[in-house]
Write a protein that holds these residues in place. Sequence first.
Motif, PDB file in Angstrom:
ATOM      1  N   PHE A 111       0.831  -1.208   0.000  1.00 56.72           N
ATOM      2  CA  PHE A 111       0.000   0.000   0.000  1.00 56.72           C
ATOM      3  C   PHE A 111       0.860   1.250   0.000  1.00 56.72           C
ATOM      4  N   GLU A 112       1.859   1.304   0.875  1.00 57.76           N
ATOM      5  CA  GLU A 112       2.697   2.501   0.976  1.00 57.76           C
ATOM      6  C   GLU A 112       3.471   2.743  -0.313  1.00 57.76           C
ATOM      7  N   LEU A 113       3.934   1.669  -0.935  1.00 53.58           N
ATOM      8  CA  LEU A 113       4.622   1.784  -2.218  1.00 53.58           C
ATOM      9  C   LEU A 113       3.703   2.383  -3.276  1.00 53.58           C
ATOM     10  N   LEU A 114       2.503   1.828  -3.420  1.00 56.43           N
ATOM     11  CA  LEU A 114       1.599   2.263  -4.480  1.00 56.43           C
ATOM     12  C   LEU A 114       0.987   3.625  -4.180  1.00 56.43           C
ATOM     13  N   ALA A 115       0.735   3.914  -2.907  1.00 61.45           N
ATOM     14  CA  ALA A 115       0.244   5.249  -2.547  1.00 61.45           C
ATOM     15  C   ALA A 115       1.288   6.295  -2.900  1.00 61.45           C
ATOM     16  N   GLY A 116       2.565   6.017  -2.578  1.00 66.45           N
ATOM     17  CA  GLY A 116       3.641   6.949  -2.915  1.00 66.45           C
ATOM     18  C   GLY A 116       3.812   7.117  -4.408  1.00 66.45           C
TER      19      GLY A 116
ATOM     20  N   CYS B 146      -6.572   7.138   4.127  1.00 67.48           N
ATOM     21  CA  CYS B 146      -7.733   6.548   4.776  1.00 67.48           C
ATOM     22  C   CYS B 146      -7.427   5.094   5.136  1.00 67.48           C
ATOM     23  N   ILE B 147      -7.440   4.783   6.428  1.00 68.99           N
ATOM     24  CA  ILE B 147      -7.160   3.422   6.879  1.00 68.99           C
ATOM     25  C   ILE B 147      -8.295   2.939   7.786  1.00 68.99           C
ATOM     26  N   ASP B 148      -8.387   1.640   7.953  1.00 70.12           N
ATOM     27  CA  ASP B 148      -9.364   1.045   8.855  1.00 70.12           C
ATOM     28  C   ASP B 148      -8.820   1.093  10.276  1.00 70.12           C
ATOM     29  N   SER B 149      -9.681   1.386  11.248  1.00 67.66           N
ATOM     30  CA  SER B 149      -9.210   1.550  12.626  1.00 67.66           C
ATOM     31  C   SER B 149      -9.593   0.390  13.546  1.00 67.66           C
ATOM     32  N   ARG B 150     -10.263  -0.644  13.020  1.00 68.55           N
ATOM     33  CA  ARG B 150     -10.740  -1.718  13.900  1.00 68.55           C
ATOM     34  C   ARG B 150      -9.611  -2.328  14.719  1.00 68.55           C
TER      35      ARG B 150
ATOM     36  N   ILE C 131      -7.194   5.184  -0.172  1.00 65.86           N
ATOM     37  CA  ILE C 131      -7.763   4.213   0.761  1.00 65.86           C
ATOM     38  C   ILE C 131      -6.904   2.957   0.790  1.00 65.86           C
ATOM     39  N   SER C 132      -6.574   2.503   1.986  1.00 68.79           N
ATOM     40  CA  SER C 132      -5.841   1.254   2.157  1.00 68.79           C
ATOM     41  C   SER C 132      -6.799   0.142   2.564  1.00 68.79           C
ATOM     42  N   LEU C 133      -6.725  -0.989   1.850  1.00 77.38           N
ATOM     43  CA  LEU C 133      -7.484  -2.186   2.238  1.00 77.38           C
ATOM     44  C   LEU C 133      -6.534  -3.320   2.623  1.00 77.38           C
ATOM     45  N   GLU C 134      -5.328  -2.948   3.101  1.00 80.34           N
ATOM     46  CA  GLU C 134      -4.348  -3.952   3.537  1.00 80.34           C
ATOM     47  C   GLU C 134      -4.898  -4.813   4.667  1.00 80.34           C
TER      48      GLU C 134
ATOM     49  N   LEU D 210      -9.474  10.101  -6.112  1.00 84.24           N
ATOM     50  CA  LEU D 210      -9.465   8.990  -5.153  1.00 84.24           C
ATOM     51  C   LEU D 210      -8.629   7.845  -5.691  1.00 84.24           C
ATOM     52  N   ILE D 211      -7.826   7.228  -4.807  1.00 84.24           N
ATOM     53  CA  ILE D 211      -7.038   6.034  -5.109  1.00 84.24           C
ATOM     54  C   ILE D 211      -7.458   4.949  -4.122  1.00 84.24           C
ATOM     55  N   VAL D 212      -7.805   3.774  -4.616  1.00 84.37           N
ATOM     56  CA  VAL D 212      -8.134   2.637  -3.744  1.00 84.37           C
ATOM     57  C   VAL D 212      -7.114   1.541  -4.015  1.00 84.37           C
ATOM     58  N   VAL D 213      -6.345   1.164  -2.990  1.00 83.83           N
ATOM     59  CA  VAL D 213      -5.348   0.094  -3.112  1.00 83.83           C
ATOM     60  C   VAL D 213      -5.895  -1.128  -2.378  1.00 83.83           C
ATOM     61  N   MET D 214      -6.108  -2.208  -3.129  1.00 85.86           N
ATOM     62  CA  MET D 214      -6.757  -3.381  -2.551  1.00 85.86           C
ATOM     63  C   MET D 214      -6.063  -4.663  -2.979  1.00 85.86           C
ATOM     64  N   PRO D 215      -6.299  -5.764  -2.275  1.00 86.73           N
ATOM     65  CA  PRO D 215      -5.713  -7.041  -2.693  1.00 86.73           C
ATOM     66  C   PRO D 215      -6.192  -7.439  -4.083  1.00 86.73           C
TER      67      PRO D 215
END
Length: 460
Positions: free
Chosen positions: A252-257, A280-284, A367-370, A414-419
């Motif tokens: 995620f950090e690679l592709l976001a950068g 934007c990250i998930d906080s659960r 958005i990170s979906l890691e 918007l950028i969405v990085v997902m599996p």
Amino acid sequence: MSSKKSRVSVHSKLTVVPSKPSGSVKTNPLSSLDHAMGLHSLHMVFYYKKNPFGSFELDPLRESLSGAISLYPNVTGRLTRLENGNWAVKCHDAGVRVIRAEVSATLDEWLRSADGSEERDLTVWEDMPQEPKTWSPFRVQINDFEGGGVAIGLSCSHMLADLTSATLLFKSWTEVSRRKPIEHPPFFNSLALHGQLVPNKHTQLGKYYATKSEEQFQASVKMATATFKFSNSVIKQCLYEVNQNCPNATPFELLAGLFWSRITRLKGPKSYNTHSLSICIDSRRLLQDPLPIGYFGNALHFSQLSLKGEDIGHCELGYVVELVHNRVLGIKDEEFWSVMNWFESQKGEGGKFAPPFKMYGPELTCISLEHMLVPSKVAGSINMTSLIYAATFDKEEKPVHVSCHVGNVEGEGLIVVMPSMEEGLARTVLVTLPEKELAELCEDQAILRLEPTMLLGGKR
């Protein structure tokens, strides 16, 4: 100007109700964070090579969906206002609206030729009415392709769910269809994210949210979306290349950068000479007392990273990745609660929450979906399994592609990085930008050198 004729034809609509009525009617209030997301909607599309419902008879479809939504009273209910003016869900088993449609193309043709705008036709895009008492906030659209493929679209108001909740709702449906136990049962408790009375050490973060809430968007610019799929081997090589700057970087950090720096160059110099990225990250799992991953609602955290425009054009990728990595690593429990406290502080008379605002914007948002990758034991070894691609109606038939979209995105994009379907470090990136910028991004050599597979709006 004549619009292009849609290849998606809706032919029927029905309402599916829970197989087990809840009995008593409850009213579940929405949290402050849920209210803040009120201007946005969510849309997910799961593509399958084979039709998981066989001949699409209504009985198996209704039976499995009806069984799944029995566990989700907030999904089958309807929005209502409480006495103080805040939103809540009246859980009275009203059901979920299901739309059936046909696509005049094969699945492969569609993924190759459709663009992000046409993909919208596979889900429901409908603004919430002023009086939503009879309006279904969750919609399912089943799209039958020529040759047997199918795309199942899930849409909902962002007030009721984030991408994690929507994914697990869909995955629960597939588990009921296979007669398997629900792996991540839903957890409903809006008070779990009630503000904590702790000293606010993050006053700058409060200013960031205040600025977002006051932002006045200009006339809408036409936005477009493209999908980039990067292989495991390419991401592994790129992480090696930035290792000297950031040895612990995530995909995620690679592709976001990478995408932040390339999009920033496309936008050119700005008068205020600073470029910002909203992460934007998930906080659960971020919280000291973690929420179950099945927490149903919104558990997102937005934070800002800024870089001088005069610098980013000359930065090595490793440096930008390191900036993103440090920002993500620096997000702690107390930062999240400071935002919840800020939302609480904005309440008006009688405890009414402030009006919602554009959470995705005005700056570029990523958005990170890691967190949707979870450990699983396979043949004695531990692998990382994507919850998104674990949504299988048939044990052997995984989705061949999944798209995630947020409605009402304006500002810089918007950028969405997902599996990805491919396991390991492979990732899928969905990018929504002003149309002209997206066309230029699809020709960007720094991205093309990574040999992405480009779908749904990406040029070849």
